[in-house]
Motif scaffolding. Structure first.
Motif, PDB file in Angstrom:
ATOM      1  N   ILE A 138      -0.389   5.523   7.550  1.00 28.73           N
ATOM      2  CA  ILE A 138      -1.451   6.116   7.550  1.00 28.73           C
ATOM      3  C   ILE A 138      -2.097   5.720   5.732  1.00 28.73           C
ATOM      4  CG2 ILE A 138      -2.374   7.836   7.178  1.00 28.73           C
ATOM      5  CD1 ILE A 138      -0.335   9.348   8.983  1.00 28.73           C
ATOM      6  N   PHE A 139      -0.791   5.582   4.678  1.00 33.85           N
ATOM      7  CA  PHE A 139      -1.701   5.878   3.191  1.00 33.85           C
ATOM      8  C   PHE A 139      -1.997   4.324   3.335  1.00 33.85           C
ATOM      9  CE2 PHE A 139      -0.312  10.108   2.663  1.00 33.85           C
ATOM     10  CZ  PHE A 139      -0.994  10.505   1.993  1.00 33.85           C
ATOM     11  N   ASP A 140      -1.487   3.300   3.829  1.00 38.98           N
ATOM     12  CA  ASP A 140      -1.373   1.796   4.126  1.00 38.98           C
ATOM     13  C   ASP A 140      -3.082   1.648   4.333  1.00 38.98           C
ATOM     14  OD1 ASP A 140       0.723   1.026   1.906  1.00 38.98           O
ATOM     15  OD2 ASP A 140       2.199   0.403   4.155  1.00 38.98           O
ATOM     16  N   SER A 141      -3.460   2.367   5.003  1.00 38.84           N
ATOM     17  CA  SER A 141      -4.655   2.035   5.581  1.00 38.84           C
ATOM     18  C   SER A 141      -5.722   2.047   5.513  1.00 38.84           C
ATOM     19  CB  SER A 141      -4.621   2.745   7.516  1.00 38.84           C
ATOM     20  OG  SER A 141      -5.022   3.978   7.408  1.00 38.84           O
ATOM     21  N   LEU A 142      -5.627   2.552   4.239  1.00 41.56           N
ATOM     22  CA  LEU A 142      -6.653   2.827   2.574  1.00 41.56           C
ATOM     23  C   LEU A 142      -6.657   2.091   1.646  1.00 41.56           C
ATOM     24  CD1 LEU A 142      -5.411   6.977   2.922  1.00 41.56           C
ATOM     25  CD2 LEU A 142      -7.536   5.511   4.396  1.00 41.56           C
ATOM     26  N   PRO A 143      -7.834   0.659   2.377  1.00 40.58           N
ATOM     27  CA  PRO A 143      -7.349  -0.367   1.626  1.00 40.58           C
ATOM     28  C   PRO A 143      -8.605  -0.052   0.092  1.00 40.58           C
ATOM     29  CG  PRO A 143      -9.716  -0.257   2.599  1.00 40.58           C
ATOM     30  CD  PRO A 143      -8.709   0.872   3.546  1.00 40.58           C
ATOM     31  N   ASP A 144      -9.076   1.042   0.091  1.00 42.06           N
ATOM     32  CA  ASP A 144      -9.670   1.215  -1.453  1.00 42.06           C
ATOM     33  C   ASP A 144      -8.412   2.189  -2.131  1.00 42.06           C
ATOM     34  OD1 ASP A 144     -11.763  -0.703  -1.260  1.00 42.06           O
ATOM     35  OD2 ASP A 144     -12.822   0.619   0.027  1.00 42.06           O
ATOM     36  N   VAL A 145      -8.025   2.641  -2.125  1.00 42.07           N
ATOM     37  CA  VAL A 145      -7.293   3.755  -2.555  1.00 42.07           C
ATOM     38  C   VAL A 145      -5.910   3.476  -2.932  1.00 42.07           C
ATOM     39  CG1 VAL A 145      -6.480   6.414  -1.800  1.00 42.07           C
ATOM     40  CG2 VAL A 145      -8.493   5.317  -0.588  1.00 42.07           C
ATOM     41  N   LEU A 146      -5.834   4.136  -4.005  1.00 41.00           N
ATOM     42  CA  LEU A 146      -4.551   3.560  -4.594  1.00 41.00           C
ATOM     43  C   LEU A 146      -3.270   5.239  -4.371  1.00 41.00           C
ATOM     44  CD1 LEU A 146      -4.684   1.555  -7.410  1.00 41.00           C
ATOM     45  CD2 LEU A 146      -5.227   1.149  -4.933  1.00 41.00           C
ATOM     46  N   PHE A 147      -2.382   4.707  -3.708  1.00 37.31           N
ATOM     47  CA  PHE A 147      -1.664   5.831  -3.477  1.00 37.31           C
ATOM     48  C   PHE A 147       0.472   6.280  -3.426  1.00 37.31           C
ATOM     49  CE2 PHE A 147       1.788   8.786  -1.200  1.00 37.31           C
ATOM     50  CZ  PHE A 147       1.159  10.325  -1.231  1.00 37.31           C
ATOM     51  N   ASN A 193       1.364   2.826  -1.764  1.00 38.71           N
ATOM     52  CA  ASN A 193       0.785   1.671  -1.028  1.00 38.71           C
ATOM     53  C   ASN A 193       0.373   1.152  -0.631  1.00 38.71           C
ATOM     54  OD1 ASN A 193      -1.097   2.487  -1.758  1.00 38.71           O
ATOM     55  ND2 ASN A 193      -2.706   2.974  -0.411  1.00 38.71           N
ATOM     56  N   ASN A 194      -0.120  -0.247   0.266  1.00 38.91           N
ATOM     57  CA  ASN A 194       0.161  -1.275   0.336  1.00 38.91           C
ATOM     58  C   ASN A 194      -1.691  -2.034  -0.880  1.00 38.91           C
ATOM     59  OD1 ASN A 194       0.749  -4.069   1.176  1.00 38.91           O
ATOM     60  ND2 ASN A 194      -1.429  -3.993   1.643  1.00 38.91           N
ATOM     61  N   ALA A 195      -2.427  -0.731  -0.681  1.00 39.62           N
ATOM     62  CA  ALA A 195      -3.504  -0.838  -1.503  1.00 39.62           C
ATOM     63  C   ALA A 195      -2.852  -1.197  -3.355  1.00 39.62           C
ATOM     64  CB  ALA A 195      -4.751  -0.279  -1.629  1.00 39.62           C
ATOM     65  N   LEU A 196      -1.920  -0.399  -3.941  1.00 40.67           N
ATOM     66  CA  LEU A 196      -1.882  -0.429  -4.801  1.00 40.67           C
ATOM     67  C   LEU A 196      -0.539  -1.731  -5.109  1.00 40.67           C
ATOM     68  CD1 LEU A 196       0.159   2.764  -7.086  1.00 40.67           C
ATOM     69  CD2 LEU A 196       0.727   0.097  -6.888  1.00 40.67           C
ATOM     70  N   ILE A 197      -0.191  -1.955  -4.318  1.00 37.81           N
ATOM     71  CA  ILE A 197       0.880  -3.689  -3.955  1.00 37.81           C
ATOM     72  C   ILE A 197      -0.335  -4.994  -4.732  1.00 37.81           C
ATOM     73  CG2 ILE A 197       2.812  -4.974  -3.301  1.00 37.81           C
ATOM     74  CD1 ILE A 197       3.258  -2.227  -1.233  1.00 37.81           C
ATOM     75  N   ASP A 206     -11.412   4.003  -4.965  1.00 36.53           N
ATOM     76  CA  ASP A 206     -12.576   2.854  -5.964  1.00 36.53           C
ATOM     77  C   ASP A 206     -13.628   3.715  -5.740  1.00 36.53           C
ATOM     78  OD1 ASP A 206     -10.249   1.100  -6.470  1.00 36.53           O
ATOM     79  OD2 ASP A 206     -11.159  -0.335  -4.919  1.00 36.53           O
ATOM     80  N   LEU A 207     -14.408   3.493  -6.917  1.00 43.58           N
ATOM     81  CA  LEU A 207     -16.221   4.283  -6.814  1.00 43.58           C
ATOM     82  C   LEU A 207     -16.918   2.889  -5.613  1.00 43.58           C
ATOM     83  CD1 LEU A 207     -16.813   5.402 -10.101  1.00 43.58           C
ATOM     84  CD2 LEU A 207     -16.358   6.561  -7.700  1.00 43.58           C
ATOM     85  N   PRO A 208     -17.112   2.779  -4.439  1.00 37.62           N
ATOM     86  CA  PRO A 208     -18.115   2.663  -3.769  1.00 37.62           C
ATOM     87  C   PRO A 208     -18.860   1.725  -4.751  1.00 37.62           C
ATOM     88  CG  PRO A 208     -18.155   4.170  -2.461  1.00 37.62           C
ATOM     89  CD  PRO A 208     -17.097   4.605  -3.935  1.00 37.62           C
ATOM     90  N   ARG A 209     -19.880   0.984  -4.173  1.00 37.44           N
ATOM     91  CA  ARG A 209     -21.414  -0.123  -4.823  1.00 37.44           C
ATOM     92  C   ARG A 209     -21.733   1.344  -4.498  1.00 37.44           C
ATOM     93  NH1 ARG A 209     -22.403  -4.484  -6.717  1.00 37.44           N
ATOM     94  NH2 ARG A 209     -24.020  -4.384  -5.314  1.00 37.44           N
ATOM     95  N   PRO A 210     -23.194   1.587  -4.966  1.00 37.86           N
ATOM     96  CA  PRO A 210     -24.357   2.740  -4.229  1.00 37.86           C
ATOM     97  C   PRO A 210     -24.554   1.607  -3.148  1.00 37.86           C
ATOM     98  CG  PRO A 210     -24.520   1.898  -6.557  1.00 37.86           C
ATOM     99  CD  PRO A 210     -23.010   0.857  -6.393  1.00 37.86           C
ATOM    100  N   ASN A 211     -24.741   3.336  -1.840  1.00 34.78           N
ATOM    101  CA  ASN A 211     -25.386   2.405  -0.897  1.00 34.78           C
ATOM    102  C   ASN A 211     -27.464   2.579  -1.238  1.00 34.78           C
ATOM    103  OD1 ASN A 211     -26.382   1.659   1.665  1.00 34.78           O
ATOM    104  ND2 ASN A 211     -26.326   3.482   2.905  1.00 34.78           N
TER     105      ASN A 211
END
Length: 263
Positions: free
Chosen positions: A26-35, A48-52, A133-138
């Motif tokens: 579940i946490f590995d599926s979040l690309p812009d979140v470090l857990f 999680n994978n994003a941090l790696i 991560d803070l995304p680019r504003p839409n």
């Protein structure tokens, strides 16, 4: 029912304990979140994978046992000092806006929250945290254009003392309406957005110029250089001087590539 009165059913708690691999997925599926989960010394126990990926390492086993300062080194005290403060004080930090660089030199703004993990005896046994991560504003967001007058106002006055209440009034918003719109579009508070803009400008000036730090401070709206240094360190875990020393190499490489490309 109040949130603090909710309790996990024993069967559900047992299911979570018995299926750690599913939680990893579940946490590995979040690309812009470090857990992550850390021990009382601030060493990673689970990531999680994003941090790696951000660490520049290829295997989870290479990350486990290291501290954040070892993975994302900066001159002077870094993230580890904040981890230990949470652990020793037993107090969480919530939605802390900070800037960090990855192993490849990419710069990311994130909102970080950390919580102490305590056992039944109220002893801290570790730390759990999440950084998103803070995304680019839409720019297509229906409220983005409603904020144009506010954004223009603070952009033109970054070198001055900007009061959010005055900026809201200029844009014909109440303080509450402005806070709601900025949160919807930028996922942060107006005060955090103003700080981000100032620190971004400071980083560019520190990287791309040799201007004295006093001039950089003034160009970013800080009449007091010590106040600038404090806020810059809160955001980057570095003093302005250390940031310039650490990141000038990135600027030199970029300028050289531009020069070669221009030829």
């Amino acid at each position: 029912m109040a949130a603090d009165s909710l309790h996990l059913h024993p069967d559900l708690l047992d299911w979570i304990i018995q299926t750690p691999r599913l939680m990893e997925q579940i946490f590995d599926s979040l690309p812009d979140v470090l857990f992550y989960i850390k021990d009382v010394e601030g060493r990673y126990l689970w990531v999680n994978n994003a941090l790696i990926v951000r660490s520049g390492l290829r295997e989870r086993e290479l990350v486990i046992g290291q501290t954040s300062d070892q993975l994302f080194p900066v001159p002077g005290p870094g993230t580890l000092s904040q981890d230990l403060l949470v652990i020793r004080s037993k107090l969480p930090t919530r939605e802390h806006l900070r800037l960090y660089r990855t192993a490849s030199g990419d710069r990311f703004w994130c909102l970080s929250s950390k919580f102490p993990l305590m056992n039944a005896a109220k002893e801290v046994v570790g730390l759990i945290g999440i950084s998103r991560d803070l995304p680019r504003p839409n720019e297509r967001h229906r409220n983005y254009h409603r904020l144009e007058k506010f954004l223009e106002y603070i952009d033109r006055r970054l070198e001055h003392n900007v009061l959010i209440s005055e900026a809201a009034k200029h844009a014909s918003f109440s303080d509450d309406t402005l806070a709601r719109l900025v949160l919807e579009v930028f996922q942060m508070t107006p005060k955090q957005l103003l700080m981000k803009k100032r620190i971004d400008r400071a980083c560019r000036l520190l990287e791309d110029t040799n201007d004295p730090i006093t001039l950089v401070s003034g160009a970013c709206g800080y009449a007091d250089q010590s106040a600038f240094a404090r806020q810059f360190k809160v955001a980057t875990h570095m003093t302005p001087a250390r940031y310039r020393s650490a990141h000038k190499p990135f600027t030199s490489i970029r300028l050289e590539l531009n020069r070669v490309g221009g030829n």
